[in-house]
Design a protein around this motif. Structure first.
Motif, mmCIF file in Angstrom:
data_model
loop_
_atom_site.group_PDB
_atom_site.id
_atom_site.type_symbol
_atom_site.label_atom_id
_atom_site.label_comp_id
_atom_site.label_asym_id
_atom_site.label_seq_id
_atom_site.Cartn_x
_atom_site.Cartn_y
_atom_site.Cartn_z
ATOM 1 N N PHE A 1 0.824 -1.205 0.000
ATOM 2 C CA PHE A 1 0.000 0.000 0.000
ATOM 3 C C PHE A 1 0.862 1.261 0.000
ATOM 4 N N LEU A 2 1.871 1.291 0.860
ATOM 5 C CA LEU A 2 2.745 2.459 0.930
ATOM 6 C C LEU A 2 3.552 2.623 -0.357
ATOM 7 N N PHE A 3 3.984 1.517 -0.951
ATOM 8 C CA PHE A 3 4.706 1.600 -2.215
ATOM 9 C C PHE A 3 3.819 2.161 -3.321
ATOM 10 N N LEU A 4 2.551 1.735 -3.370
ATOM 11 C CA LEU A 4 1.637 2.251 -4.388
ATOM 12 C C LEU A 4 1.385 3.746 -4.192
ATOM 13 N N LEU A 5 1.258 4.182 -2.949
ATOM 14 C CA LEU A 5 1.112 5.615 -2.689
ATOM 15 C C LEU A 5 2.352 6.388 -3.133
ATOM 16 N N PHE A 6 3.530 5.851 -2.823
ATOM 17 C CA PHE A 6 4.776 6.498 -3.218
ATOM 18 C C PHE A 6 4.922 6.532 -4.736
ATOM 19 N N ALA A 7 4.605 5.422 -5.395
ATOM 20 C CA ALA A 7 4.709 5.360 -6.858
ATOM 21 C C ALA A 7 3.751 6.352 -7.509
ATOM 22 N N ALA A 8 2.574 6.512 -6.941
ATOM 23 C CA ALA A 8 1.626 7.488 -7.489
ATOM 24 C C ALA A 8 2.129 8.915 -7.272
ATOM 25 N N SER A 9 2.734 9.162 -6.120
ATOM 26 C CA SER A 9 3.236 10.515 -5.856
ATOM 27 C C SER A 9 4.429 10.857 -6.754
ATOM 28 N N GLN A 10 5.195 9.856 -7.170
ATOM 29 C CA GLN A 10 6.350 10.085 -8.041
ATOM 30 C C GLN A 10 5.966 10.097 -9.517
ATOM 31 N N GLY A 11 4.728 9.747 -9.821
ATOM 32 C CA GLY A 11 4.278 9.733 -11.201
ATOM 33 C C GLY A 11 4.616 8.457 -11.950
ATOM 34 N N TRP A 12 5.058 7.425 -11.230
ATOM 35 C CA TRP A 12 5.375 6.154 -11.879
ATOM 36 C C TRP A 12 4.118 5.430 -12.330
ATOM 37 N N ILE A 13 3.035 5.618 -11.581
ATOM 38 C CA ILE A 13 1.740 5.054 -11.954
ATOM 39 C C ILE A 13 0.728 6.183 -11.923
ATOM 40 N N LYS A 14 -0.321 6.040 -12.667
ATOM 41 C CA LYS A 14 -1.362 7.061 -12.708
ATOM 42 C C LYS A 14 -2.664 6.454 -12.225
ATOM 43 N N PRO A 15 -3.086 6.810 -11.013
ATOM 44 C CA PRO A 15 -4.341 6.263 -10.496
ATOM 45 C C PRO A 15 -5.534 6.817 -11.272
ATOM 46 N N HIS A 16 -6.558 6.027 -11.346
ATOM 47 C CA HIS A 16 -7.788 6.448 -12.022
ATOM 48 C C HIS A 16 -8.962 5.882 -11.254
#
Length: 81
Positions: A50-65
């Motif tokens: 969960f924390l990795f997904l939040l970090f990846a979204a904040s860095q722009g590595w993934i784009k949540p939708h």
């Protein structure tokens, strides 16, 4: 692509840990140390994922939708087409 691989590996680890907890629970017929350890590992893996997904979204590595984002787009196309 590597993020998808990490997420899949994390999910696999979570499921394996849950299976291990079930095995220990059925084998010993009570709440053994193996069960507690496996469930603790599952919780830690879930939090790290969960924390990795939040970090990846904040860095722009993934784009949540949104969950319904694709549904709304297809409904718009159907309504205008």
């Amino acid at each position: 692509m590597w993020i998808k691989l990490l997420v899949i590996l994390a999910f696999l680890g979570i499921v394996l840990s849950l299976g291990s907890a079930l095995y220990h629970l059925l084998k010993h017929e009570n709440l053994s140390q193996g069960t507690v350890k496996a469930l603790t590992i599952r919780i830690i893996l879930s939090l790290v994922l969960f924390l990795f997904l939040l970090f990846a979204a904040s860095q722009g590595w993934i784009k949540p939708h949104g969950i319904q984002g694709g549904l709304l787009d297809s409904q718009k196309k159907g309504a205008t087409g």
